[in-house]
Design a protein around this motif. Structure first.
Motif, PDB file in Angstrom:
ATOM      1  N   THR A 327       0.810  -1.221   0.000  1.00  0.00           N
ATOM      2  CA  THR A 327       0.000   0.000   0.000  1.00  0.00           C
ATOM      3  C   THR A 327       0.841   1.268   0.000  1.00  0.00           C
ATOM      4  O   THR A 327       0.288   2.366  -0.040  1.00  0.00           O
ATOM      5  N   LEU A 344       0.269   0.904 -12.365  1.00  0.00           N
ATOM      6  CA  LEU A 344      -0.564   0.780 -11.178  1.00  0.00           C
ATOM      7  C   LEU A 344      -1.940   0.177 -11.417  1.00  0.00           C
ATOM      8  O   LEU A 344      -2.620  -0.190 -10.463  1.00  0.00           O
ATOM      9  N   GLN A 349      -5.568  -3.688  -4.587  1.00  0.00           N
ATOM     10  CA  GLN A 349      -5.769  -2.830  -3.440  1.00  0.00           C
ATOM     11  C   GLN A 349      -5.465  -1.365  -3.795  1.00  0.00           C
ATOM     12  O   GLN A 349      -4.747  -1.080  -4.738  1.00  0.00           O
ATOM     13  N   SER A 350      -6.017  -0.461  -3.011  1.00  0.00           N
ATOM     14  CA  SER A 350      -5.787   0.968  -3.207  1.00  0.00           C
ATOM     15  C   SER A 350      -4.554   1.411  -2.429  1.00  0.00           C
ATOM     16  O   SER A 350      -4.363   1.017  -1.275  1.00  0.00           O
ATOM     17  N   LEU A 351      -3.708   2.202  -3.055  1.00  0.00           N
ATOM     18  CA  LEU A 351      -2.518   2.718  -2.386  1.00  0.00           C
ATOM     19  C   LEU A 351      -2.894   3.778  -1.358  1.00  0.00           C
ATOM     20  O   LEU A 351      -3.829   4.558  -1.559  1.00  0.00           O
ATOM     21  N   ARG A 352      -2.128   3.802  -0.270  1.00  0.00           N
ATOM     22  CA  ARG A 352      -2.306   4.847   0.743  1.00  0.00           C
ATOM     23  C   ARG A 352      -1.219   5.911   0.645  1.00  0.00           C
ATOM     24  O   ARG A 352      -1.451   7.064   1.000  1.00  0.00           O
ATOM     25  N   LEU A 354       1.868   7.361  -2.016  1.00  0.00           N
ATOM     26  CA  LEU A 354       2.455   7.306  -3.352  1.00  0.00           C
ATOM     27  C   LEU A 354       3.352   8.520  -3.534  1.00  0.00           C
ATOM     28  O   LEU A 354       2.901   9.662  -3.419  1.00  0.00           O
ATOM     29  N   LEU A 369      -4.469   8.987 -12.543  1.00  0.00           N
ATOM     30  CA  LEU A 369      -4.469   8.897 -11.083  1.00  0.00           C
ATOM     31  C   LEU A 369      -5.769   9.454 -10.509  1.00  0.00           C
ATOM     32  O   LEU A 369      -6.324   8.898  -9.551  1.00  0.00           O
ATOM     33  N   SER A 372      -8.466   6.766 -11.095  1.00  0.00           N
ATOM     34  CA  SER A 372      -8.137   5.384 -10.745  1.00  0.00           C
ATOM     35  C   SER A 372      -8.763   4.998  -9.413  1.00  0.00           C
ATOM     36  O   SER A 372      -9.258   5.844  -8.648  1.00  0.00           O
ATOM     37  N   HIS A 373      -8.707   3.692  -9.098  1.00  0.00           N
ATOM     38  CA  HIS A 373      -9.220   3.215  -7.821  1.00  0.00           C
ATOM     39  C   HIS A 373      -8.313   3.603  -6.663  1.00  0.00           C
ATOM     40  O   HIS A 373      -8.710   3.461  -5.493  1.00  0.00           O
ATOM     41  N   HIS A 374      -7.110   4.114  -6.977  1.00  0.00           N
ATOM     42  CA  HIS A 374      -6.209   4.542  -5.912  1.00  0.00           C
ATOM     43  C   HIS A 374      -6.622   5.879  -5.311  1.00  0.00           C
ATOM     44  O   HIS A 374      -6.323   6.152  -4.143  1.00  0.00           O
ATOM     45  N   LEU A 378      -5.989   7.272  -1.266  1.00  0.00           N
ATOM     46  CA  LEU A 378      -4.702   7.943  -1.057  1.00  0.00           C
ATOM     47  C   LEU A 378      -4.740   8.844   0.175  1.00  0.00           C
ATOM     48  O   LEU A 378      -5.609   9.705   0.294  1.00  0.00           O
TER      49      LEU A 378
END
Length: 528
Positions: A327, A344, A349-352, A354, A369, A372-374, A378
């Motif tokens: 993450t 990406l 999973q979604s990044l926390r 970046l 970005l 995106s699902h991130h 974030l």
């Protein structure tokens, strides 16, 4: 250079900050009123003789309270007394000391960052050395598992532990050979004298869990051997790595080291400043995929240029997608231009966290970005040192998409101008969770920054902003002196605080404004 690298290690993906906590140490730490137990423990650990007397008088459970105060006050001799008679099989450092990586302070205050790193080094240095000395001196300690993970460990201490791990392994082999000899002579017709192995380490297994920082070839070689023998069932002293920081080693040594580490325990990898190329990443990435519990990966400051290599881009995408717990990612200073989607998009999973500083990001990358699902997950995003002057629309979309989660946003030295930033000011209202923003090293005028502060100060959670001094502060003519420039800066900050206070009123804490000089911009080309 080494000092710079050392402190830079704890300002990235591998060591997460507790953004909502107060500063842990130093003058910023607001200590609560101590309890009577804490006051008594603090008094006892002041003197090691008093600590030694108290250890045999107080209930065993109170030794934990004494250890907490000894660590907090850096009382090395009291710590040695407590470890030598520790009543439990395990000692977990994070349960005895507060998390030092707290608050937003390390993001903009390098002096505070150095303070917390030094404090962490005191903890691990004292515990590692004292534990092994107590073991070698046959002290009556029950301690068998020492967990120092989550805190920095100096490379010299890592080398010290690795050499003792090898020493314990060699002693175990010597003991086994002596036992075989003593067994064999019983069946010989002539009498022979039995041999005795004088070991410095006990027969029971000792485990030390820590975060490894490796930069030298000597430490690398010793650590690889120590990790190798730690996997042997007969080993008496074992090392367990939770976070690995391998700097200035190169791909071959890194790959060898990764093969020796327990795949189940490693949670963070930092491979900064290793001059890794695309081909070298391809050689190394099969090992990276084996760490299924990895939560943080830092590949920054290498030469993995993905925008010219579709094959490597695909391999990196597959690698990131194969790590289900990942993450937190830092890909700074690797050229990613127009390839962020490919890298990406396959992650489930979604990044926390970046960080994409100096990656040559384009409007296409930011647009991906934002959609995106991130974006919805974030919490920390750093896109500094990219040219964002033509990305106003995509940045606005990003603020809207990530507004429900984003706590930290950094866009330092991104060539943002007044026109773009005034367009983005309206989108700031979407950042309901934002705590900290960094837009330093951008060329803004006083009116732009004042308008920005009036909107920024109205955000419900925000506490700190890092900005440049406005360009009017640097206006030069034949009569301008350094004192006059300093007065302009002071007046500029006063005006900004006034604008922010007018918006926030008395209901909120005062907004912290950190202003920096425009050190990366040629001042001769600043126009008024």
């Amino acid at each position: 250079m080494q000092t710079t690298l050392w402190y830079d290690n704890y300002q990235g993906a591998v060591y997460p900050l507790d953004l909502h906590a107060a500063p842990a140490i130093g003058r910023f730490n607001r200590k609560p009123t101590p309890s009577l137990l804490e006051i008594c423990s603090k008094f006892i650990v002041r003197d090691s003789n008093l600590t030694l007397y108290a250890v045999h008088c107080v209930p065993k459970d109170l030794r934990v309270c004494l250890m907490k105060e000894a660590l907090k006050e850096n009382k090395d001799r009291a710590i040695e007394v407590l470890i030598s008679s520790w009543h439990m099989e395990s000692l977990v450092l994070r349960d005895l000391t507060p998390n030092i990586f707290t608050s937003l302070q390390p993001l903009h205050d390098t002096y505070y960052l150095s303070d917390i790193v030094r404090q962490g080094l005191r903890y691990t240095t004292c515990l590692a050395h004292t534990f092994l000395e107590c073991v070698k001196k046959k002290m009556p300690t029950e301690l068998r598992f020492l967990d120092m993970s989550g805190y920095p460990t100096a490379e010299v201490i890592l080398y010290y532990l690795a050499t003792h791990c090898m020493l314990a392994h060699n002693e175990a082999r010597q003991t086994a050979m002596v036992n075989m000899y003593n067994t064999a002579i019983k069946y010989l017709p002539t009498s022979r004298t039995s041999m005795h192995a004088d070991n410095s380490l006990p027969e029971s297994v000792l485990v030390i869990k820590l975060d490894a920082f490796v930069t030298s070839d000597q430490t690398h070689a010793e650590l690889c051997k120590a990790l190798k023998v730690s996997g042997f069932p007969e080993s008496k002293l074992r090392l367990c790595i939770e976070k690995l920081d391998a700097t200035c080693l190169g791909e071959p040594k890194i790959t060898i080291l990764l093969k020796q580490i327990d795949k189940r325990t490693l949670k963070g990898i930092r491979l900064k400043y290793n001059s890794l190329t695309c081909d070298e990443f391809v050689k190394m990435e099969p090992e990276l995929r084996t760490f299924q519990n990895l939560t943080a990966l830092d590949l920054s400051c290498n030469t993995i240029h993905l925008y010219q290599n579709d094959t490597v881009c695909e391999r990196m995408s597959e690698t990131l997608a194969s790590l289900p717990q990942l993450t937190r990612i830092d890909l700074s200073n690797n050229r990613i231009k127009n390839r962020l989607r490919h890298i990406l998009q396959n992650m489930n999973q979604s990044l926390r966290y970046l960080r994409l500083s100096g990656c040559g990001l384009t409007n296409l990358d930011l647009t991906y970005l934002a959609h995106s699902h991130h974006a919805s997950g974030l919490q920390e995003l750093d896109i500094s040192e990219n040219t964002l002057s033509g990305c106003a629309r995509s940045l606005g979309q990003l603020f809207s998409s990530a507004g429900s989660s984003l706590c930290v946003f950094e866009a330092e030295d991104t060539k943002l101008n007044d026109e773009v930033w005034l367009m983005l000011t309206h989108y700031l209202l979407n950042l309901k969770k934002l705590l900290y923003m960094n837009i330093a090293e951008n060329n803004f005028g006083a009116i732009t920054l004042k308008n920005f502060l009036q909107v920024f100060a109205s955000l419900p959670e925000v506490t700190t902003v890092r900005i440049p001094y406005c360009r009017e502060c640097y206006h030069l003519d034949e009569t301008t002196t350094d004192d006059q420039i300093s007065m302009r800066k002071m007046q500029f900050i006063v005006d900004l605080h006034g604008a922010a206070d007018q918006v926030r009123g008395q209901q909120k804490d005062r907004l912290k404004i950190v202003a920096n000089d425009l050190s990366r911009i040629d001042m001769e080309h600043i126009s008024i």
